[in-house]
Design a protein around this motif. Structure first.
Motif, mmCIF file in Angstrom:
data_model
loop_
_atom_site.group_PDB
_atom_site.id
_atom_site.type_symbol
_atom_site.label_atom_id
_atom_site.label_comp_id
_atom_site.label_asym_id
_atom_site.label_seq_id
_atom_site.Cartn_x
_atom_site.Cartn_y
_atom_site.Cartn_z
ATOM 1 N N VAL A 30 -116.165 73.647 63.343
ATOM 2 C CA VAL A 30 -116.280 72.380 64.063
ATOM 3 C C VAL A 30 -115.017 72.125 64.873
ATOM 4 O O VAL A 30 -115.073 71.735 66.040
ATOM 5 C CB VAL A 30 -116.557 71.214 63.089
ATOM 6 C CG1 VAL A 30 -116.425 69.869 63.773
ATOM 7 C CG2 VAL A 30 -117.940 71.370 62.479
ATOM 8 N N ASN A 31 -113.857 72.376 64.266
ATOM 9 C CA ASN A 31 -112.587 72.164 64.948
ATOM 10 C C ASN A 31 -112.455 73.095 66.156
ATOM 11 O O ASN A 31 -112.028 72.668 67.235
ATOM 12 C CB ASN A 31 -111.425 72.397 63.973
ATOM 13 C CG ASN A 31 -110.101 71.998 64.559
ATOM 14 O OD1 ASN A 31 -110.020 71.052 65.339
ATOM 15 N ND2 ASN A 31 -109.056 72.711 64.200
ATOM 16 N N GLU A 35 -112.129 72.021 70.137
ATOM 17 C CA GLU A 35 -111.031 72.479 70.983
ATOM 18 C C GLU A 35 -111.559 73.177 72.238
ATOM 19 O O GLU A 35 -111.036 72.984 73.338
ATOM 20 C CB GLU A 35 -110.122 73.427 70.199
ATOM 21 C CG GLU A 35 -109.275 72.717 69.159
ATOM 22 C CD GLU A 35 -108.468 73.685 68.312
ATOM 23 O OE1 GLU A 35 -108.589 74.912 68.493
ATOM 24 O OE2 GLU A 35 -107.708 73.199 67.459
ATOM 25 N N GLN A 36 -112.595 73.988 72.079
ATOM 26 C CA GLN A 36 -113.189 74.677 73.230
ATOM 27 C C GLN A 36 -113.786 73.669 74.209
ATOM 28 O O GLN A 36 -113.631 73.795 75.420
ATOM 29 C CB GLN A 36 -114.281 75.648 72.772
ATOM 30 C CG GLN A 36 -113.739 76.883 72.083
ATOM 31 C CD GLN A 36 -114.849 77.744 71.509
ATOM 32 O OE1 GLN A 36 -116.016 77.339 71.455
ATOM 33 N NE2 GLN A 36 -114.488 78.935 71.064
ATOM 34 N N ARG A 37 -114.459 72.658 73.672
ATOM 35 C CA ARG A 37 -115.070 71.632 74.517
ATOM 36 C C ARG A 37 -113.992 70.877 75.296
ATOM 37 O O ARG A 37 -114.136 70.603 76.480
ATOM 38 C CB ARG A 37 -115.886 70.674 73.647
ATOM 39 C CG ARG A 37 -116.946 69.926 74.408
ATOM 40 C CD ARG A 37 -117.842 69.098 73.487
ATOM 41 N NE ARG A 37 -118.362 69.857 72.375
ATOM 42 C CZ ARG A 37 -118.194 69.534 71.091
ATOM 43 N NH1 ARG A 37 -117.540 68.467 70.749
ATOM 44 N NH2 ARG A 37 -118.695 70.284 70.132
ATOM 45 N N ALA A 38 -112.888 70.555 74.619
ATOM 46 C CA ALA A 38 -111.793 69.843 75.269
ATOM 47 C C ALA A 38 -111.165 70.711 76.355
ATOM 48 O O ALA A 38 -110.825 70.226 77.443
ATOM 49 C CB ALA A 38 -110.743 69.430 74.248
ATOM 50 N N ALA A 39 -111.017 72.000 76.086
ATOM 51 C CA ALA A 39 -110.436 72.909 77.074
ATOM 52 C C ALA A 39 -111.344 73.013 78.293
ATOM 53 O O ALA A 39 -110.861 73.023 79.437
ATOM 54 C CB ALA A 39 -110.209 74.287 76.462
ATOM 55 N N LEU A 40 -112.644 73.079 78.078
ATOM 56 C CA LEU A 40 -113.582 73.141 79.205
ATOM 57 C C LEU A 40 -113.505 71.859 80.024
ATOM 58 O O LEU A 40 -113.514 71.894 81.250
ATOM 59 C CB LEU A 40 -115.011 73.358 78.706
ATOM 60 C CG LEU A 40 -115.343 74.764 78.219
ATOM 61 C CD1 LEU A 40 -116.744 74.791 77.636
ATOM 62 C CD2 LEU A 40 -115.218 75.765 79.347
ATOM 63 N N THR A 41 -113.429 70.730 79.357
ATOM 64 C CA THR A 41 -113.348 69.452 80.047
ATOM 65 C C THR A 41 -112.076 69.389 80.887
ATOM 66 O O THR A 41 -112.107 68.973 82.043
ATOM 67 C CB THR A 41 -113.379 68.291 79.038
ATOM 68 O OG1 THR A 41 -114.590 68.390 78.286
ATOM 69 C CG2 THR A 41 -113.339 66.958 79.729
ATOM 70 N N ASP A 42 -110.947 69.830 80.323
ATOM 71 C CA ASP A 42 -109.688 69.841 81.062
ATOM 72 C C ASP A 42 -109.786 70.737 82.295
ATOM 73 O O ASP A 42 -109.312 70.386 83.372
ATOM 74 C CB ASP A 42 -108.540 70.331 80.168
ATOM 75 C CG ASP A 42 -108.185 69.329 79.079
ATOM 76 O OD1 ASP A 42 -108.596 68.157 79.196
ATOM 77 O OD2 ASP A 42 -107.498 69.733 78.122
ATOM 78 N N THR A 43 -110.426 71.889 82.141
ATOM 79 C CA THR A 43 -110.598 72.809 83.265
ATOM 80 C C THR A 43 -111.476 72.189 84.344
ATOM 81 O O THR A 43 -111.179 72.293 85.537
ATOM 82 C CB THR A 43 -111.228 74.127 82.774
ATOM 83 O OG1 THR A 43 -110.405 74.671 81.750
ATOM 84 C CG2 THR A 43 -111.367 75.128 83.904
#
Length: 54
Positions: A30-31, A35-43
């Protein structure tokens, strides 16, 4: 026909160990996904800003 005996009550040691091992693994997955979702959003945000400014 033979019926299997089924345990009633608290889980045995093997069940407890399996459950205990599964919880940290699930939390880790889950963590990592968060983190992957947040990184995609930042990108995506960076790309959108670059398109607006560029």
């Amino acid at each position: 026909m033979a019926f299997g005996r089924r345990r009633i009550g608290r889980p045995g040691l093997a069940g407890t160990v399996a459950r205990t091992a599964a919880l940290p693994g699930t939390a880790n997955e889950v963590n990592q996904r968060a983190e992957q979702r947040a990184a995609l959003t930042d990108t995506e945000v960076a790309t959108a800003k670059a398109r607006l400014l560029g």
